[in-house]
Design a protein around this motif. Sequence first.
Motif, mmCIF file in Angstrom:
data_model
loop_
_atom_site.group_PDB
_atom_site.id
_atom_site.type_symbol
_atom_site.label_atom_id
_atom_site.label_comp_id
_atom_site.label_asym_id
_atom_site.label_seq_id
_atom_site.Cartn_x
_atom_site.Cartn_y
_atom_site.Cartn_z
ATOM 1 N N LEU A 1 -11.251 -0.793 -0.927
ATOM 2 C CA LEU A 1 -11.177 -1.629 -1.725
ATOM 3 C C LEU A 1 -10.382 -2.785 -1.741
ATOM 4 C CD1 LEU A 1 -11.856 -1.897 -5.089
ATOM 5 C CD2 LEU A 1 -9.554 -0.742 -5.517
ATOM 6 N N GLN A 2 -9.342 -2.807 -0.887
ATOM 7 C CA GLN A 2 -8.423 -3.970 -0.670
ATOM 8 C C GLN A 2 -9.366 -4.995 0.236
ATOM 9 O OE1 GLN A 2 -5.433 -4.817 -2.003
ATOM 10 N NE2 GLN A 2 -5.973 -6.691 -0.841
ATOM 11 N N ASP B 1 -10.469 4.904 0.814
ATOM 12 C CA ASP B 1 -11.030 4.388 -0.162
ATOM 13 C C ASP B 1 -10.247 3.051 -0.690
ATOM 14 O OD1 ASP B 1 -13.301 6.067 -0.009
ATOM 15 O OD2 ASP B 1 -12.674 7.494 -1.564
ATOM 16 N N GLN B 2 -8.752 3.373 -0.574
ATOM 17 C CA GLN B 2 -7.999 2.381 -1.216
ATOM 18 C C GLN B 2 -8.134 1.225 -0.295
ATOM 19 O OE1 GLN B 2 -4.152 4.128 -1.550
ATOM 20 N NE2 GLN B 2 -4.333 5.377 -3.303
ATOM 21 N N GLN B 3 -8.021 1.225 0.969
ATOM 22 C CA GLN B 3 -8.198 0.366 2.002
ATOM 23 C C GLN B 3 -9.338 -0.413 2.028
ATOM 24 O OE1 GLN B 3 -5.481 -0.689 3.589
ATOM 25 N NE2 GLN B 3 -4.095 1.219 2.836
ATOM 26 N N ALA C 1 -7.361 7.549 1.407
ATOM 27 C CA ALA C 1 -6.527 6.451 1.746
ATOM 28 C C ALA C 1 -7.461 5.303 2.282
ATOM 29 C CB ALA C 1 -5.691 6.849 2.960
#
Length: 412
Positions: free
Chosen positions: A110-111, A106-108, A104
């Motif tokens: 990236l955003q 990693d996704q944040q 999670a």
Amino acid sequence: MDVAAIAVRSPATPSIILPRPSNAARLVSNIRFPRKLCTTSVSIPKQGHMSFSVGTRRRALVVRAAASDSDESANKIAPLQLESPIGQFLSQILINHPHLVPAAVDQQLLQLQTDRDSESDPNKQNQDPSSSSTDLVLYRRIAEVKANERRKALEEILYALVVQKFMAANISLIPSITPDPTGRVDSWPNDDEKLKQLHSYEAYEMIQNHLSLILGNRAGDLTSIAQISKLRVGQVYAASVMYGYFLKRVDQRFQLEKTMKVLPNAAEDSSVHKPVKDDARPGNGENTSQVMSHPELSPWLGGDVSPGGFGSGIKPTRLRNYVMSFDGDTLQRYATIRSKEAVSIIEKHTEALFGRPEFAITPEGAIDSSKDENIKISFGGLKRLVLEAVTFGSFLWDVESYVESSYHFVLN
């Protein structure tokens, strides 16, 4: 360099020696906690009450009421409550699926990177929507607000990762310090052995030296109770977090050089206690007072302490000799916390744990802590507190490096 110390006495027990931070270690003694006091803990809500829907005003009120109800019957997992949308999202993952936190994150990240790139896009900047100076000021203010939001989200991402590492090791973080009816605060479980296993052999030798500095001659009597200033214990905790950060940083380099068999001779032999000033100060005129970022560096850089005095519990170790082989500039670099976000985390976590301290600075520059409360804590409880703080700092170095590999934010 003299090391100042204070003796905090209990009516029924011998004194405990706590270091009085000095020089650059005043980051701890003069630590300025955030204005917002975060005393509510990250909590496990009741099943079925979590909701991320965005709807009408009425529905929003229902969600807040459900969250409040869940907090009352929750089990606390960390003393600091995460407030940003990303932080609250990660809190729910920590509660329900802690093993998914890295994915999670990693996704944040990236955003966050996408948002930052879009704001720094030169094509977008060249499109001036208006020549009005008022509009330009407004756009800059909006960009500043967004940057602050990203920084807060980044801090809470780092904190969530630290908490996740404790959970993965099956160690419960100490909750907010609240005395029981007798005044005792150390009702937390004893996880000393679990905490010990999280450090290398060489690093734990250094941690034992750190504990000797704090506990003094009471290190072998962990059941005795002492009455100690809450403010002073909070300072020791914050200093120990910083020490753990430094220790993990140098131990990482030490382990690498040991594996590559390129360690300096000083690190290979820990049986001889070499004069500290000769190792740490290769230049005669070099000022190493600026290197002071945590309590244990003080006796190292100032030379040996008189027998039986404060710091006499320090033992020569391979890692200690290795650190003493650094030149002044290298030591200063390793003793510095790299990011503002990490410093902020230390401040906020310490405040969430001990509360906002009430003290004032006298005209002479000393700390007036007359309004500070005393707490009763066993020496074993104090040891557990310090071990957690050192481990927290070690984890903070790990997660800061992990996040930096995906989202550049470290300045030095």
